[in-house]
Write an enzyme that holds these catalytic residues in place. Structure first.
Site, PDB file in Angstrom:
ATOM      1  N   MET A 167       0.871  -1.171   0.000  1.00  0.00           N
ATOM      2  CA  MET A 167       0.000   0.000   0.000  1.00  0.00           C
ATOM      3  C   MET A 167       0.911   1.226   0.000  1.00  0.00           C
ATOM      4  SD  MET A 167      -3.197   0.837   2.533  1.00  0.00           S
ATOM      5  CE  MET A 167      -2.245   0.611   4.038  1.00  0.00           C
ATOM      6  N   ARG A 299      -6.265  -1.841   9.753  1.00  0.00           N
ATOM      7  CA  ARG A 299      -6.262  -1.285  11.110  1.00  0.00           C
ATOM      8  C   ARG A 299      -6.685  -2.320  12.146  1.00  0.00           C
ATOM      9  NH1 ARG A 299      -8.388   4.845   9.485  1.00  0.00           N
ATOM     10  NH2 ARG A 299      -6.309   5.556   8.873  1.00  0.00           N
ATOM     11  N   TYR A 443       1.984   3.426  12.438  1.00  0.00           N
ATOM     12  CA  TYR A 443       1.533   3.203  11.066  1.00  0.00           C
ATOM     13  C   TYR A 443       0.054   2.850  10.982  1.00  0.00           C
ATOM     14  CZ  TYR A 443       2.999  -1.785  11.859  1.00  0.00           C
ATOM     15  OH  TYR A 443       3.188  -3.062  12.324  1.00  0.00           O
ATOM     16  N   GLU A 444      -0.449   2.826   9.752  1.00  0.00           N
ATOM     17  CA  GLU A 444      -1.880   2.636   9.452  1.00  0.00           C
ATOM     18  C   GLU A 444      -2.758   3.674  10.148  1.00  0.00           C
ATOM     19  OE1 GLU A 444      -2.654   0.956   7.097  1.00  0.00           O
ATOM     20  OE2 GLU A 444      -0.929  -0.355   6.869  1.00  0.00           O
ATOM     21  N   GLY A 445      -2.269   4.903  10.205  1.00  0.00           N
ATOM     22  CA  GLY A 445      -2.975   5.981  10.887  1.00  0.00           C
ATOM     23  C   GLY A 445      -2.523   6.044  12.323  1.00  0.00           C
TER      24      GLY A 445
END
Length: 587
Positions: A167, A299, A443-445
């Site tokens: 991604m 997430r 990571y991932e927000g």
């Protein structure tokens, strides 16, 4: 002193308890056409096989892989010894296809079982897990939004694990604010696009586990409006499949790999797309919408990384505390013998170990439940139930990602304390868990982004009653516990905190009308408050359904949680209330 207990032991008994007792998943599976033939025995067989793979194949190469790390030479990444062989064994066993649609070669099993698998993989080897971390999310994204031609070409290879996926979001100037990204996509006469730009922090951007890598890249079309409304999503393969079965190299390059604090066996890459060929996924300028499915999946899996680290930290700390002899505990506990006692008999060590146990087992219940909620949101027979479960999943996702990863890091640090000086030494494994677990908060927000997502975007929208679906679940459990003598006190406490949470949310919604920054100041502590009360829900239900001697230990843990841990909720509530005071400017 030996470093005993260094390899992973899958917590199969607790996994079975959560799936069969806490969630009662087999009963729900009977109601869903996709899973009606799945029963508890079959699910246990999947868990047994997954645990065996993680314990015997992944865990033994984890520590050595951390020391060896990855290398980059001539644009090619070499992963640590054993990583390629482990991945081959993983794909040959069919694990990549576990929760994918049978129509495209998947096994069609629930996301609940996929959550179980992901927890155990991270416990065994987080760095190795990074290479397939986005694989299911990429499958889901293409399945929902790609053209039929792209699906036919790429989905079978992703489902089988023959190819991996990445991604590609982050750029040097655009981290959490994707509206700042600059990568460009130019349309071509043949319907494809040419992608130019640089991406950083790309996990597995280059690797030697598979021949091909399928990059999902965010970029802007020439007519794109500014900000996030002008972002499109493109599929950009490392190797482009040709009609004759051959492959043409694409203009995708790895310019470097990061030297990191942890997960050193994972290649974190700087990627360059130089007039690379790609294909649009979904609609133009709607790239974030197309990625939404992938982000939710990612997430949840990142949240389960916090659980996996906590489980491994608990196992290591427990094994060491049972072995390490130290001064006599005072007063003398039951079971203590000799001139020195194993430190597991000492009150400070028992406190740390019980914290580890109740947080780990409580997070497992909540994390697996979230996976089951996703299954219901997609496959429940009734449309209204699907909608209500989707609303619940939207609330659970940021809580699990943020709260679990924060607790995973903090619990790993607490576990290190059990080892004393040995905990700082690589041989004992716990220092690696502390290092590896820290990245999951970023990571991932980032966890701050997750908190804002929960409070601003989901709870305070409309009339400020966005948390109602979750609060209602808490209230229902409190009412059920009132009918169970062993859980009555826990249900009463859960019911009281549910009401206090609702009131605090209403006050926040009202005060935010006059103070636009208030939700941002309160968001992180509000999420922690919600997470702590959700843990109370988890342990109230555990005590209620633990109805035999085999699970008496569960009620001991529930009692510990309500006596020693739920007091944290008071702290987080006070912090939320304190957020009404402005934060001074930094001078």
């Amino acid at each position: 002193m030996s470093s005993g207990g260094s390899h992973y032991r899958p917590p199969l008994a607790d996994i079975a308890f959560v799936m069969e007792r806490w969630i009662d998943a087999p009963e729900d599976w009977k109601r869903m056409a996709r899973y009606e033939s799945l029963d508890a025995e079959s699910a246990r067989m999947v868990a047994d096989a997954a645990g065996l793979f993680c314990a015997d194949t992944l865990s033994p190469i984890n520590s050595a892989g951390d020391l060896q790390g990855c290398t980059l030479e001539g644009g090619k990444v070499t992963t640590p010894d054993g990583f390629r062989e482990a991945y081959r064994a993983y794909t040959e066993a069919g694990w990549t296809a576990l929760a994918c649609d049978p129509e495209v070669g998947g096994q069609g099993l629930p996301q609940l079982l996929d959550a179980m698998l992901n927890e155990m993989i991270v416990s065994g080897n987080h760095a190795w897990a990074m290479y397939l971390g986005i694989l299911h999310g990429a499958y889901a994204c293409l399945y929902a939004h790609a053209s039929e031609s792209l699906k036919a070409t790429y989905l079978p290879h992703l489902v089988s694990g023959n190819w991996l996926a990445t991604m590609c979001l982050t750029e040097p100037q655009a981290g959490s604010d994707l509206g700042l990204l600059r990568a460009q996509a130019k349309p071509q006469d043949d319907g494809s696009f040419r992608i130019d730009g640089n991406k950083i922090f790309i996990s597995g951007g280059e690797q030697d586990l598979t021949e091909n890598n399928v990059h999902l890249v965010l970029a802007r079309l020439p007519d794109a409006p500014p900000g996030t409304k002008g972002i499109s999503l493109f599929l950009v393969p490392k190797l482009i499949p040709q009609s004759d079965g051959s492959f043409e190299p694409n203009a995708v390059f790895c310019d470097g790999i990061e030297r990191k604090m942890g997960i050193k066996g994972s290649a974190t890459c700087a990627m360059r797309f130089e007039n690379a060929q790609g294909w649009l996924i979904g609609e133009p300028h709607r790239g974030l919408a197309a990625m939404f499915i992938m982000m939710n999946s990612a997430r949840l899996h990142v949240g389960l990384q916090g659980l996996g680290h906590a489980e491994m930290a608990y196992q290591l700390a427990l094994a060491y505390a049972q072995e390490r002899q130290q001064m006599l505990a005072q007063p003398r506990p039951a079971g203590a013998t000799g001139k020195a006692d194993a430190i597991i008999h000492h009150a400070p060590m028992r406190r740390i170990l019980m914290d580890l146990r109740v947080w780990t087992e409580g997070m497992r219940a909540l994390g697996y439940w979230a996976g089951h909620v996703l299954d219901l949101a997609e496959h429940a027979p009734d449309a209204q139930e699907r909608a209500s479960q989707q609303a619940l999943a939207a609330l659970l996702t940021p809580v699990i990602k943020s709260f679990f990863t924060e607790r995973g890091f903090e619990l790993a640090s607490e576990a290190l304390q059990v080892f004393g000086g040995y905990g700082y030494v690589h041989e004992y494994r716990i220092e690696q868990i502390v290092r590896d677990s820290r990245i999951a908060m970023i990571y991932e927000g980032t966890n701050q982004i997750q908190a804002l997502d929960l409070l601003q975007r989901k709870v305070l929208t409309g009339r400020g009653d966005g948390l109602a679906p979750l609060v209602e679940v808490f209230r229902q459990e409190a009412a059920l516990a009132a009918q169970c003598p062993a859980a009555q006190a826990f249900g009463q406490a859960l019911g009281q905190w549910s009401e206090r949470l609702q009131i605090a949310t209403q006050v926040l919604a009202q005060d935010a009308q006059a103070d636009a920054e208030l939700p941002a100041r309160a968001a992180e502590d509000y999420l922690r408050l919600v997470g702590t009360i959700a843990m109370a829900f988890a342990w109230c239900r555990a005590a209620r359904v633990a109805d035999d001697e085999v699970h008496a230990r569960k009620r001991d843990s529930a009692q510990y949680f309500f006596d020693h841990v739920l007091v944290d909720a008071e702290h987080w509530l006070r912090k939320v209330q304190a957020a009404r005071h402005a934060i001074p400017a930094i001078r």
